[in-house]
Design an enzyme around this catalytic site. Structure first.
Site, PDB file in Angstrom:
ATOM      1  N   ARG A  58      23.601  32.877  32.600  1.00  0.00           N
ATOM      2  CA  ARG A  58      22.764  32.375  31.508  1.00  0.00           C
ATOM      3  C   ARG A  58      22.096  31.049  31.822  1.00  0.00           C
ATOM      4  O   ARG A  58      21.707  30.323  30.923  1.00  0.00           O
ATOM      5  CB  ARG A  58      23.577  32.325  30.218  1.00  0.00           C
ATOM      6  CG  ARG A  58      24.111  33.709  29.857  1.00  0.00           C
ATOM      7  CD  ARG A  58      24.707  33.804  28.469  1.00  0.00           C
ATOM      8  NE  ARG A  58      25.099  35.179  28.204  1.00  0.00           N
ATOM      9  CZ  ARG A  58      26.320  35.669  28.433  1.00  0.00           C
ATOM     10  NH1 ARG A  58      27.273  34.911  28.903  1.00  0.00           N
ATOM     11  NH2 ARG A  58      26.583  36.942  28.173  1.00  0.00           N
ATOM     12  N   ARG A  77      29.764  36.423  14.690  1.00  0.00           N
ATOM     13  CA  ARG A  77      29.889  37.823  15.096  1.00  0.00           C
ATOM     14  C   ARG A  77      30.587  38.607  13.986  1.00  0.00           C
ATOM     15  O   ARG A  77      30.412  39.810  13.860  1.00  0.00           O
ATOM     16  CB  ARG A  77      30.667  37.881  16.415  1.00  0.00           C
ATOM     17  CG  ARG A  77      30.564  39.197  17.140  1.00  0.00           C
ATOM     18  CD  ARG A  77      30.712  38.983  18.637  1.00  0.00           C
ATOM     19  NE  ARG A  77      31.394  40.094  19.285  1.00  0.00           N
ATOM     20  CZ  ARG A  77      31.584  40.181  20.591  1.00  0.00           C
ATOM     21  NH1 ARG A  77      31.149  39.222  21.398  1.00  0.00           N
ATOM     22  NH2 ARG A  77      32.216  41.210  21.126  1.00  0.00           N
ATOM     23  N   THR A  90      29.785  32.874  33.094  1.00  0.00           N
ATOM     24  CA  THR A  90      28.406  33.345  32.947  1.00  0.00           C
ATOM     25  C   THR A  90      27.525  32.322  32.235  1.00  0.00           C
ATOM     26  O   THR A  90      26.323  32.519  32.137  1.00  0.00           O
ATOM     27  CB  THR A  90      28.375  34.663  32.150  1.00  0.00           C
ATOM     28  OG1 THR A  90      29.015  34.457  30.893  1.00  0.00           O
ATOM     29  CG2 THR A  90      29.063  35.782  32.896  1.00  0.00           C
ATOM     30  N   GLY A 140      36.728  35.975  30.482  1.00  0.00           N
ATOM     31  CA  GLY A 140      37.871  36.745  30.971  1.00  0.00           C
ATOM     32  C   GLY A 140      38.838  37.128  29.874  1.00  0.00           C
ATOM     33  O   GLY A 140      39.985  37.482  30.146  1.00  0.00           O
ATOM     34  N   ASP A 170      37.509  42.309  18.205  1.00  0.00           N
ATOM     35  CA  ASP A 170      36.717  41.804  19.338  1.00  0.00           C
ATOM     36  C   ASP A 170      35.552  40.948  18.860  1.00  0.00           C
ATOM     37  O   ASP A 170      34.498  40.906  19.485  1.00  0.00           O
ATOM     38  CB  ASP A 170      36.201  42.950  20.229  1.00  0.00           C
ATOM     39  CG  ASP A 170      35.561  42.427  21.517  1.00  0.00           C
ATOM     40  OD1 ASP A 170      35.962  41.352  21.981  1.00  0.00           O
ATOM     41  OD2 ASP A 170      34.643  43.094  22.035  1.00  0.00           O
TER      42      ASP A 170
END
Lengths: 202, 569
Positions: free
Chosen positions: B131, B328, B175, B191, B301
């Site tokens: 990113r 989220r 990332t 991770g 998640d």
């Protein structure tokens, strides 16, 4: 102004932060402390070598964890289990690289694509556990369609057709490990058919 | 831990074929990062407050339909091209999947140098993307998927040093674009699917020496440790995989944190601090000064890794030194930030959400419909899906119109069931069982998934919504030209919207789907818009599941291209 292409060396294993809990790290500690660790003729630790002809297979998970793989310990078309190869002479378990891991199950050999039947042993088959897309462990299982599946990006592989890609972004089938049965024990008949793991783009 | 480039095996290919009149490199100072000039785009979201907003207004609602491509550049790589082109006075730096960095002459589109990283054969990439870079001095910084932080010469691409942040073999990877402030370069780790223990670490921006490392899961005896039973804290996930926001007045960096692992909350009974939270870290010391947990004991998640946008807003006649986060978990969270506290202000759903039964008006703690909470051996369906109302693509804020723009997904839901899982270093540690159709479905009777929403942060009211049949994975750029730029849909379009109404004013079909962060800047006084097109990672994964759910085979081609647009001269 120059136009450059720099190929960066990414890592040195000695420089990586090692966690003491992994077997691999224990091996590295052996290197660092001078403790004798058997090495192959090629200079590579035998536990890092890919499965070799004559190796046995050992369950890495499931109800028979740590037991030698025998055909009768697997049910027909059961969810694949992970397994590792073991040198029967030295009892070295080839757990030094995740690229050595295979997923094993048992199939109806008569339904197997003809070109792959020779790689099965009394119905037992073994595919590399490492997805050819980005290297994740292919641990999911589509019980209805008998497909191995990758949890990372939904690649799917047909276990009856040499792990042919039948869904998702994987560019190649999973490598297949030819097997044979000797005295009731599943053994490695030859090295992987196909390249194990993902291929980095440049 | 730190190695100089002199010991590394590098090859350098030089060419003068594309020699251009590049200006002298303008070093990036702390002052420039604190007050970035509008002519450049110096960091992930353009400024420390993560607004993703530019005061440039040459391109506006009246002329945007005249935008045309100026140049493009093929990266030669597949998978998710999510990085913003970072621009500093004519030099553009773009990262790609597999940790390439392209240094490009922003005027011409010619390559200046390319850094290519050899990745280990045994690496697994759950999220093959990067990113973006961070800039400081005359250097470029990148966090790598094999868990290194690298520092390169901005003019030549030569590696100055690299630091092993953690061991990729144990499931750590990175990332995010690094965050540079107060003389430090900060990174967090991914991770959470692999049994890591998340953290943010800071390194001296020049030497690479580690300054501090703060875990997102407290060790036994530390505050919050009582929210983790037994040894679960050691492998409980809680990654930090997006760039934080930074408040220089408080010298606090605000980071969003991921969910706990394994995914099923019943494997780690308790609130699991500081999972699915925002944490405030003292940039000088790394001390965790305060936090707010959006939801406790996650089983869905629902990472909350997007850093909150630092926005001062009005509430009940009071000006709140605040921050706003499109969760989220499907709720839009308004918080107050102080030196020693994060206070809850209010929260309401911005997409259909069927899990929370209430949110405590004082603390912000939600209560759950437990029939919607999957567990080990207990399958449950819930909305929004595991990708949430908004996943990683960043929202933007226009301080003039007071509108916040959210790239949302509505009407998609998940079904999950947990299964027992055994920890093994570096192996999957999610504990998610198999559900029908990959555990994904579209709510019956609905006609769209993707949305671009605009919310007035002072009134808390939604101003407008523009919908798309496709899922939306498009990061957002807002400009003072009353425009919002976003791609994100599976039809490969990059679009400009009227920020006052949501009307689509311009669109350009590109080579692939756009999940890259758009930016804007000027060269010689002329405004440009730049973005990467390159579909992959979770956008592709959701497409696979949509194809399965709908019995379709919609194809989105992959392959990265940098696009630069401007108005004709």
């Amino acid at each position: 102004m120059r136009k450059n292409t720099n190929i960066g060396s990414s890592y040195s294993k000695q420089d990586r932060v090692a966690k003491p809990i992994s077997r691999r790290s224990v091996f590295k500690m052996g290197l660092a402390t001078g403790i004798a660790v058997p090495m192959s003729a090629l200079g590579q630790s035998p536990n890092r070598l890919r499965p070799q002809p004559g190796d046995q297979l050992v369950f890495e998970e499931g109800p028979n964890q740590d037991a030698l793989v025998r055909p009768e310990l697997l049910e027909l078309e059961q969810r694949p289990l992970s397994a590792l190869a073991r040198d029967p002479a030295t009892e070295v378990l080839r757990d030094g690289s995740r690229l050595n891991r295979v997923m094993i199950t048992r199939i109806d050999s008569e339904k197997m694509s003809a070109r792959y039947q020779a790689n099965a042993a009394e119905g037992v088959i073994a595919y590399s556990a490492v997805c050819t897309h980005t290297g994740c462990d292919v641990i999911n299982w589509d019980e209805g369609r008998l497909r191995m599946a990758c949890p990372c990006h939904e690649s799917q592989f047909d276990i009856y057709d040499g792990a042919k890609v039948v869904g998702g972004p994987a560019p190649r089938p999973l490598a297949m490990l030819p097997l044979e049965v000797v005295d009731g024990i599943v053994m490695v008949a030859a090295g992987f058919r196909g390249r194990v793991g993902f291929t980095q783009q440049f | 831990m730190i190695r100089s480039s002199i010991f590394l095996c590098c090859s350098l290919v030089s060419s003068f074929l594309f020699a251009q009149a590049l200006p002298p490199y303008n070093p990036v100072t702390a002052e420039r990062l604190l007050d970035p000039e509008e002519s450049n785009w110096l960091m992930y979201r353009g400024s420390y407050d993560s607004h993703g907003f530019s005061t440039l207004d040459q391109i506006d609602t009246e002329n945007v339909d005249g935008l045309v491509p100026v140049w493009s550049f093929s990266t030669g790589l597949r998978e998710g091209h999510q990085a913003p082109p970072i621009v500093n006075d004519g030099y553009m730096y773009v990262t790609t999947p597999q940790n390439h960095i392209l240094a490009i002459n922003a005027r011409t589109g010619d390559l200046i140098w390319r850094y290519v990283r050899y990745l280990p054969d045994d690496l697994q990439q759950f999220h093959p993307t990067n990113r973006g870079v961070a800039l400081y001095g005359d250097r470029v910084y990148m966090a790598t998927v094999d868990a290194f932080l690298v520092s390169l010469d901005a003019l030549t691409g030569e590696l100055i040093w690299e630091v092993a942040v953690e061991d990729y073999y144990n499931g750590y990877y990175m990332t995010m674009a690094p965050l540079i402030a107060d003389g430090k370069v900060m990174v967090g780790v991914s991770g959470g699917e692999l049994g890591i223990r998340g953290f943010v670490a800071a390194y001296d921006v020049m030497s690479g020496e580690e300054q501090w490392k703060t875990y997102t899961i407290p060790a036994p005896g530390e505050p919050g440790s009582e929210s983790w039973p037994g040894d679960t804290w050691q492998t409980g996930g809680v990654p930090v995989w997006l760039t934080g926001s930074y408040d220089p007045d408080l010298n606090l960096a605000y980071w969003g944190t991921g969910n706990g692992g394994p995914w099923m909350g019943d494997t780690r009974p308790g609130d699991n601090l500081y999972s699915s939270s925002v944490i405030a870290l003292d940039v000088s010391t790394g001390e965790l000064k305060n936090h707010h947990q959006y939801h406790w004991n996650d089983s869905w998640d629902w990472d909350e890794v997007s850093a909150p946008l630092l926005i001062d807003f009005e509430r009940d006649g009071r000006s709140v030194n605040g921050m706003v986060h499109a969760g989220r978990n499907g709720y839009l969270w308004y918080l107050e930030r102080e030196a020693d506290a994060i206070n809850f202000v209010d929260a309401n759903p911005y997409v259909y959400q069927d899990v929370f039964t209430s949110v405590d008006p004082v603390t912000g703690r939600p209560e759950y419909d437990m029939t919607k909470k999957p567990g080990t051996g207990y399958e449950a369906s819930f909305c929004p899906s595991l990708w949430g109302g908004k996943d990683w693509p960043p929202a933007a804020f226009d301080p003039e119109s007071r509108l916040m723009f959210i790239p949302a997904n509505d009407n998609v839901c998940s079904t999950m069931v947990g299964e027992e899982v055994q920890y093994s270093p570096g192996r999957s540690y999610m504990g998610r069982g198999t559900s029908e159709n990959g555990g994904f479905f579209v709510r019956p009777g609905t006609d769209h998934i993707g949305e671009l929403q605009a919310w007035n942060v002072d009134t808390g009211e939604r101003a407008w919504t523009t919908t798309f049949e496709s899922q939306n994975w498009g990061p957002v750029l807002a400009t003072a030209g009353d425009l919002v730029f976003m791609g994100g849909t599976n039809d490969r379009y990059f679009r400009a919207f009227d920020s006052r109404t949501g009307e689509i004013l311009w669109e350009q079909r590109t080579n692939s789907g756009i999940t890259g962060v758009p930016v804007t800047y000027t060269l010689d006084g002329k405004q440009y818009i730049a973005v990467q097109s390159g579909w992959g990672v979770d956008a592709q994964r959701e497409q696979n599941l949509l194809n399965m759910a709908k019995g379709e085979s919609h194809y989105v081609p992959q392959g990265g291209v940098i696009w630069v647009f401007a108005l004709p001269d």
